[in-house]
Design a protein around this motif. Structure first.
Motif, short mmCIF file in Angstrom:
data_model
loop_
_atom_site.label_atom_id
_atom_site.label_comp_id
_atom_site.label_asym_id
_atom_site.label_seq_id
_atom_site.Cartn_x
_atom_site.Cartn_y
_atom_site.Cartn_z
N ASN A 63 37.89 -42.05 -2.67
CA ASN A 63 39.34 -41.92 -2.56
C ASN A 63 39.80 -40.51 -2.18
N ASN A 64 38.96 -39.51 -2.46
CA ASN A 64 39.42 -38.13 -2.30
C ASN A 64 38.63 -37.29 -1.31
N TYR A 65 37.37 -37.65 -1.03
CA TYR A 65 36.55 -36.74 -0.25
C TYR A 65 35.78 -37.39 0.91
N LEU A 66 35.48 -38.67 0.81
CA LEU A 66 34.61 -39.28 1.81
C LEU A 66 35.41 -39.91 2.94
N ASP A 67 34.86 -39.88 4.13
CA ASP A 67 35.47 -40.48 5.32
C ASP A 67 35.47 -41.99 5.14
N PRO A 68 36.66 -42.63 5.09
CA PRO A 68 36.71 -44.09 4.86
C PRO A 68 36.05 -44.89 5.97
N ALA A 69 35.84 -44.27 7.13
CA ALA A 69 35.21 -44.99 8.25
C ALA A 69 33.70 -45.10 8.06
N ARG A 70 33.15 -44.30 7.15
CA ARG A 70 31.71 -44.31 6.93
C ARG A 70 31.33 -45.27 5.81
#
Length: 225
Positions: free
Chosen positions: A156-163
Motif C-alpha cells: 500500500n505504501n512502497y511497492l509498485d502496484p503494477a508488479r
C-alpha cells in the motif's frame, strides 16, 4: 531480527524494505530507517503469566526489546537459537513490567504443551497475536501483527502496484505472507497447512536450496523466451 539479516542484505545488495520480527518491523536498507514498527506493553498481568510459565520444566522464554534478546535462563533451545541465528541472548532481564517488547518466544520441545499455552494466551490476552515460527517456538506478537500484514503495508505504501509480489514459505507463520502475495510458494518440506494455501509447491526442500533453484529456472525461462 534486523541484526541477524544484515549479512544477507549486504551479500545480496538488497535495496527493498525487509520484513523482520515476524512482521512486527520493516527496515529499509537504502535509507537505514525503520519504516514500520509494532510492539506491546508487558503489563503486570502478562508479566505475571510469563513468570508462572517460566517455572514449568524446560520452558525457555526470550524477550525481544530494541534489537536485543533477553532471557531468565538460557537452556538448550536458546543455545540452538543463538547458533542458528548467530545472535547473543543475554541472561539478564531489564525491568519488564510496562516495558514495550517487539515479540516474545516461548520455547519447548513439546509442541502440544506450547499449543495449550497458546490457547491460554489467546483466551486471557486476545489482543496478543500468536504463531509458531518452528514447532519448538511459540511467538507472542503485537495486535494484528503478521508477515502478511507487513506485506500489505509495503504494497500500500512502497511497492509498485503494477508488479507482482512472489513470496516463499515453509512454516505456519508464513501462511499470512503466502496468502497476501500474488504468487505464494511453499518449499517441498513446508508445513501441510502452508502447502494448502500456496499457489504451488516446489520440488525441493529449503535444505536443498529450493528458492535459489526456482529463481535460476525462472531466469533461464526468461533468457530462452
Amino acid at each position: 531480527m534486523q541484526t541477524s539479516i544484515t549479512s544477507f542484505i549486504d551479500q545480496l545488495n538488497i535495496q527493498y524494505p525487509v520484513i523482520t520480527h515476524n512482521g512486527a518491523q520493516i527496515f529499509c536498507p537504502r535509507t537505514k530507517r525503520i519504516l514500520y514498527r509494532q510492539s506491546f506493553a508487558l503489563t503486570d498481568s502478562i508479566a505475571a503469566t510469563l513468570a508462572t510459565l517460566a517455572k514449568l520444566e524446560n520452558i525457555e522464554i526470550m524477550y525481544f526489546m530494541n534489537e536485543e534478546i533477553y532471557t531468565n535462563e538460557k537452556g538448550p533451545l536458546i543455545q540452538i537459537f543463538e547458533a542458528k541465528e548467530e545472535l547473543t541472548v543475554f541472561e539478564q532481564i531489564p525491568t519488564l513490567q510496562n516495558e514495550y517488547v517487539t515479540k516474545i518466544i516461548i520455547a519447548h520441545t513439546n509442541q502440544a504443551l506450547l499449543t495449550a499455552i497458546e490457547q491460554q494466551i489467546n483466551a486471557e490476552y486476545p489482543a496478543i497475536c500468536t504463531t509458531f515460527s518452528e514447532p519448538e517456538y511459540l511467538e507472542l506478537l503485537p495486535t494484528n501483527t503478521s508477515k502478511g500484514n507487513a506485506l500489505t503495508f509495503l504494497k500500500n505504501n512502497y511497492l509498485d502496484p503494477a508488479r507482482q509480489v512472489i513470496t516463499f514459505g515453509n512454516n505456519l507463520n508464513d501462511i499470512p505472507l503466502v496468502s497476501e502475495a500474488d504468487i505464494g510458494i511453499a518449499v517441498l518440506n513446508a508445513h501441510p497447512e502452508l502447502k494448502r494455501v500456496s499457489t504451488f509447491v516446489l520440488e525441493k526442500t529449503n535444505q536443498e536450496d529450493a528458492i535459489a533453484d526456482y529463481l535460476e529456472k525462472l531466469q533461464l525461462t526468461k533468457v530462452m523466451a
